[in-house]
Design a protein around this motif. Structure first.
Motif, PDB file in Angstrom:
ATOM      1  N   VAL A 134     -68.199 -35.538 -37.897  1.00 31.80           N
ATOM      2  CA  VAL A 134     -69.233 -35.123 -38.845  1.00 31.80           C
ATOM      3  C   VAL A 134     -70.608 -35.502 -38.304  1.00 31.80           C
ATOM      4  CG1 VAL A 134     -70.137 -35.402 -41.189  1.00 31.80           C
ATOM      5  CG2 VAL A 134     -67.661 -35.334 -40.796  1.00 31.80           C
ATOM      6  N   PHE A 135     -70.717 -36.695 -37.741  1.00 30.79           N
ATOM      7  CA  PHE A 135     -71.983 -37.139 -37.147  1.00 30.79           C
ATOM      8  C   PHE A 135     -72.491 -36.116 -36.129  1.00 30.79           C
ATOM      9  CE2 PHE A 135     -74.205 -39.474 -33.743  1.00 30.79           C
ATOM     10  CZ  PHE A 135     -75.187 -40.133 -34.469  1.00 30.79           C
ATOM     11  N   ARG A 136     -71.617 -35.685 -35.238  1.00 32.99           N
ATOM     12  CA  ARG A 136     -72.022 -34.719 -34.207  1.00 32.99           C
ATOM     13  C   ARG A 136     -72.351 -33.364 -34.820  1.00 32.99           C
ATOM     14  NH1 ARG A 136     -67.280 -36.998 -30.961  1.00 32.99           N
ATOM     15  NH2 ARG A 136     -68.237 -38.511 -29.545  1.00 32.99           N
ATOM     16  N   GLU A 137     -71.630 -33.002 -35.865  1.00 37.64           N
ATOM     17  CA  GLU A 137     -71.830 -31.695 -36.479  1.00 37.64           C
ATOM     18  C   GLU A 137     -73.155 -31.596 -37.234  1.00 37.64           C
ATOM     19  OE1 GLU A 137     -69.723 -28.955 -39.955  1.00 37.64           O
ATOM     20  OE2 GLU A 137     -68.545 -30.483 -38.908  1.00 37.64           O
ATOM     21  N   VAL A 138     -73.535 -32.687 -37.945  1.00 36.79           N
ATOM     22  CA  VAL A 138     -74.705 -32.594 -38.823  1.00 36.79           C
ATOM     23  C   VAL A 138     -76.022 -32.872 -38.100  1.00 36.79           C
ATOM     24  CG1 VAL A 138     -73.357 -33.233 -40.851  1.00 36.79           C
ATOM     25  CG2 VAL A 138     -74.593 -35.006 -39.584  1.00 36.79           C
ATOM     26  N   LEU A 139     -75.996 -33.533 -36.958  1.00 36.89           N
ATOM     27  CA  LEU A 139     -77.259 -33.889 -36.301  1.00 36.89           C
ATOM     28  C   LEU A 139     -78.175 -32.691 -36.066  1.00 36.89           C
ATOM     29  CD1 LEU A 139     -76.728 -36.729 -33.674  1.00 36.89           C
ATOM     30  CD2 LEU A 139     -77.726 -36.844 -35.954  1.00 36.89           C
ATOM     31  N   THR A 197     -82.111 -37.450 -36.987  1.00 33.68           N
ATOM     32  CA  THR A 197     -82.076 -37.540 -35.529  1.00 33.68           C
ATOM     33  C   THR A 197     -83.276 -38.318 -35.004  1.00 33.68           C
ATOM     34  OG1 THR A 197     -80.892 -35.436 -35.389  1.00 33.68           O
ATOM     35  CG2 THR A 197     -81.994 -36.211 -33.392  1.00 33.68           C
ATOM     36  N   ALA A 198     -84.457 -38.033 -35.554  1.00 34.11           N
ATOM     37  CA  ALA A 198     -85.663 -38.736 -35.110  1.00 34.11           C
ATOM     38  C   ALA A 198     -85.567 -40.231 -35.402  1.00 34.11           C
ATOM     39  CB  ALA A 198     -86.896 -38.140 -35.780  1.00 34.11           C
ATOM     40  N   ARG A 199     -85.069 -40.594 -36.593  1.00 30.73           N
ATOM     41  CA  ARG A 199     -84.945 -42.000 -36.949  1.00 30.73           C
ATOM     42  C   ARG A 199     -83.925 -42.704 -36.060  1.00 30.73           C
ATOM     43  NH1 ARG A 199     -87.206 -44.007 -41.304  1.00 30.73           N
ATOM     44  NH2 ARG A 199     -85.569 -45.581 -41.609  1.00 30.73           N
ATOM     45  N   LEU A 200     -82.819 -42.028 -35.775  1.00 24.41           N
ATOM     46  CA  LEU A 200     -81.797 -42.637 -34.920  1.00 24.41           C
ATOM     47  C   LEU A 200     -82.334 -42.853 -33.506  1.00 24.41           C
ATOM     48  CD1 LEU A 200     -78.595 -40.659 -35.984  1.00 24.41           C
ATOM     49  CD2 LEU A 200     -79.356 -42.898 -36.772  1.00 24.41           C
ATOM     50  N   MET A 201     -83.077 -41.902 -32.994  1.00 28.81           N
ATOM     51  CA  MET A 201     -83.624 -42.042 -31.642  1.00 28.81           C
ATOM     52  C   MET A 201     -84.633 -43.185 -31.582  1.00 28.81           C
ATOM     53  SD  MET A 201     -84.021 -38.044 -30.463  1.00 28.81           S
ATOM     54  CE  MET A 201     -84.630 -38.481 -28.834  1.00 28.81           C
ATOM     55  N   LEU A 248     -75.152 -35.280 -45.761  1.00 23.95           N
ATOM     56  CA  LEU A 248     -74.404 -36.474 -45.371  1.00 23.95           C
ATOM     57  C   LEU A 248     -73.518 -37.014 -46.484  1.00 23.95           C
ATOM     58  CD1 LEU A 248     -77.292 -38.386 -43.553  1.00 23.95           C
ATOM     59  CD2 LEU A 248     -75.373 -37.215 -42.457  1.00 23.95           C
ATOM     60  N   LYS A 249     -73.995 -36.918 -47.724  1.00 30.21           N
ATOM     61  CA  LYS A 249     -73.373 -37.630 -48.846  1.00 30.21           C
ATOM     62  C   LYS A 249     -71.871 -37.386 -48.991  1.00 30.21           C
ATOM     63  CE  LYS A 249     -73.899 -38.578 -53.787  1.00 30.21           C
ATOM     64  NZ  LYS A 249     -74.690 -38.303 -55.008  1.00 30.21           N
ATOM     65  N   PRO A 250     -71.369 -36.144 -48.881  1.00 31.47           N
ATOM     66  CA  PRO A 250     -69.925 -35.941 -49.084  1.00 31.47           C
ATOM     67  C   PRO A 250     -69.061 -36.646 -48.041  1.00 31.47           C
ATOM     68  CG  PRO A 250     -71.125 -33.860 -49.213  1.00 31.47           C
ATOM     69  CD  PRO A 250     -72.079 -34.870 -48.656  1.00 31.47           C
ATOM     70  N   HIS A 251     -69.638 -37.018 -46.926  1.00 28.32           N
ATOM     71  CA  HIS A 251     -68.864 -37.564 -45.813  1.00 28.32           C
ATOM     72  C   HIS A 251     -69.059 -39.069 -45.619  1.00 28.32           C
ATOM     73  CE1 HIS A 251     -68.258 -33.364 -44.733  1.00 28.32           C
ATOM     74  NE2 HIS A 251     -69.572 -33.200 -44.776  1.00 28.32           N
ATOM     75  N   PRO A 289     -72.947 -42.571 -29.354  1.00 28.77           N
ATOM     76  CA  PRO A 289     -72.777 -41.144 -29.681  1.00 28.77           C
ATOM     77  C   PRO A 289     -74.068 -40.350 -29.706  1.00 28.77           C
ATOM     78  CG  PRO A 289     -71.470 -42.508 -31.143  1.00 28.77           C
ATOM     79  CD  PRO A 289     -72.350 -43.438 -30.377  1.00 28.77           C
ATOM     80  N   LEU A 290     -75.199 -41.039 -29.903  1.00 24.28           N
ATOM     81  CA  LEU A 290     -76.475 -40.328 -29.903  1.00 24.28           C
ATOM     82  C   LEU A 290     -76.742 -39.686 -28.549  1.00 24.28           C
ATOM     83  CD1 LEU A 290     -78.877 -39.737 -31.781  1.00 24.28           C
ATOM     84  CD2 LEU A 290     -79.996 -41.769 -30.849  1.00 24.28           C
ATOM     85  N   ALA A 291     -76.172 -40.276 -27.486  1.00 25.74           N
ATOM     86  CA  ALA A 291     -76.319 -39.736 -26.136  1.00 25.74           C
ATOM     87  C   ALA A 291     -75.126 -38.881 -25.727  1.00 25.74           C
ATOM     88  CB  ALA A 291     -76.498 -40.878 -25.138  1.00 25.74           C
ATOM     89  N   GLY A 292     -74.215 -38.643 -26.666  1.00 33.65           N
ATOM     90  CA  GLY A 292     -73.048 -37.821 -26.375  1.00 33.65           C
ATOM     91  C   GLY A 292     -71.859 -38.586 -25.831  1.00 33.65           C
ATOM     92  N   ALA A 293     -71.957 -39.917 -25.742  1.00 37.27           N
ATOM     93  CA  ALA A 293     -70.842 -40.715 -25.229  1.00 37.27           C
ATOM     94  C   ALA A 293     -69.717 -40.789 -26.254  1.00 37.27           C
ATOM     95  CB  ALA A 293     -71.323 -42.115 -24.868  1.00 37.27           C
ATOM     96  N   GLN A 294     -68.489 -40.874 -25.769  1.00 39.17           N
ATOM     97  CA  GLN A 294     -67.326 -40.906 -26.642  1.00 39.17           C
ATOM     98  C   GLN A 294     -66.665 -42.278 -26.701  1.00 39.17           C
ATOM     99  OE1 GLN A 294     -64.729 -37.783 -25.271  1.00 39.17           O
ATOM    100  NE2 GLN A 294     -66.078 -36.163 -25.997  1.00 39.17           N
ATOM    101  N   VAL A 295     -67.016 -43.155 -25.757  1.00 38.58           N
ATOM    102  CA  VAL A 295     -66.405 -44.480 -25.663  1.00 38.58           C
ATOM    103  C   VAL A 295     -67.505 -45.533 -25.682  1.00 38.58           C
ATOM    104  CG1 VAL A 295     -65.029 -46.026 -24.213  1.00 38.58           C
ATOM    105  CG2 VAL A 295     -64.418 -43.599 -24.386  1.00 38.58           C
TER     106      VAL A 295
END
Length: 225
Positions: A99-104, A111-115, A13-16, A73-79
């Motif tokens: 980047v969020f979608r790529e690294v999850l 991912t567990a903490r976000l959920m 995550l750090k570079p982004h 975005p955790l559920a894949g929503a874009q708006v």
């Protein structure tokens, strides 16, 4: 949200991650806007506001150092279907949505903490609905102040009557009356633009069963706020 992650996930995550100031009134996202970043506050307080097509507004939930925003975005929503705005200034980090979608997939602990945090926010929103439907304004205000206090350092909360009225979806005179009730009992002290917590235990007792269950669920899943 990010500090407890294992070193390998933090390294991804750090570079982004971009450090950002979050002044009062900062808009994280507007309702109907395409999501470009996910934010992780370190300090401050943000309100998640439901906005009707006709422009009616009410706070659905709040997020501080314990969460992230937007959660869609955790559920894949874009708006985003909510407006998220900083009500108390702070700072934090943001991550570009691509980047969020790529690294999850490579960050199972994140991912567990976000959920778990998203689950807690849903619990919070459900108890906000319960409070709005069943509790008088002074009890709802007590709960709301406790929730703010959970997420901030110290006893001072920089809040205006007008903003509290918007968050509770009531008229400003109702907020003024409710604040006078809580202050008259010695539980808070209201000054110009600042509310000081004086007796948190008494305020929790007064708020009753509309405060505490969502907070206990957070502690069970993620630890202290």
């Amino acid at each position: 949200m990010l500090a407890p992650l294992p070193a390998e996930e933090r390294a991804l995550l750090k570079p982004h991650l971009e450090h950002v100031d979050l002044p009062r009134g900062f808009v994280f996202i507007e309702a109907g806007q395409v999501i470009e970043h996910v934010y992780f506050p370190d300090q401050g307080l943000a309100s998640v506001i439901a906005v009707s097509p006709g422009g009616r507004k009410a706070e659905a939930g709040m997020i501080g150092r314990e969460g992230f925003t937007p959660v869609a975005p955790l559920a894949g929503a874009q708006v985003s279907l909510h407006r998220v705005i900083a009500q108390i200034a702070g700072h934090g980090w943001r991550l570009p949505i691509d980047v969020f979608r790529e690294v999850l997939p490579s960050c199972p602990q994140l991912t567990a903490r976000l959920m778990r945090a998203a689950h807690h926010l849903a619990m919070q929103v459900s108890f906000t609905a319960l409070a709005n439907a069943s509790a008088p304004v002074e009890e709802r205000l007590a709960r709301w102040l406790l929730m703010c206090h959970d997420r901030l350092e110290g006893e001072a909360m920089h809040l205006t009557h007008d903003f509290i009225a918007l968050m509770l979806a009531v008229r400003r005179p109702s907020v003024t009356t409710a604040l006078h009730i809580l202050e008259g009992r010695g539980w808070i002290r209201a000054e110009r633009g600042v509310i000081l917590m004086r007796d948190r235990a008494a305020l929790e007792t007064f708020a009753g069963d509309i405060y505490g269950q969502a907070e206990a669920e957070y502690r069970r899943l993620l630890g202290a706020f």
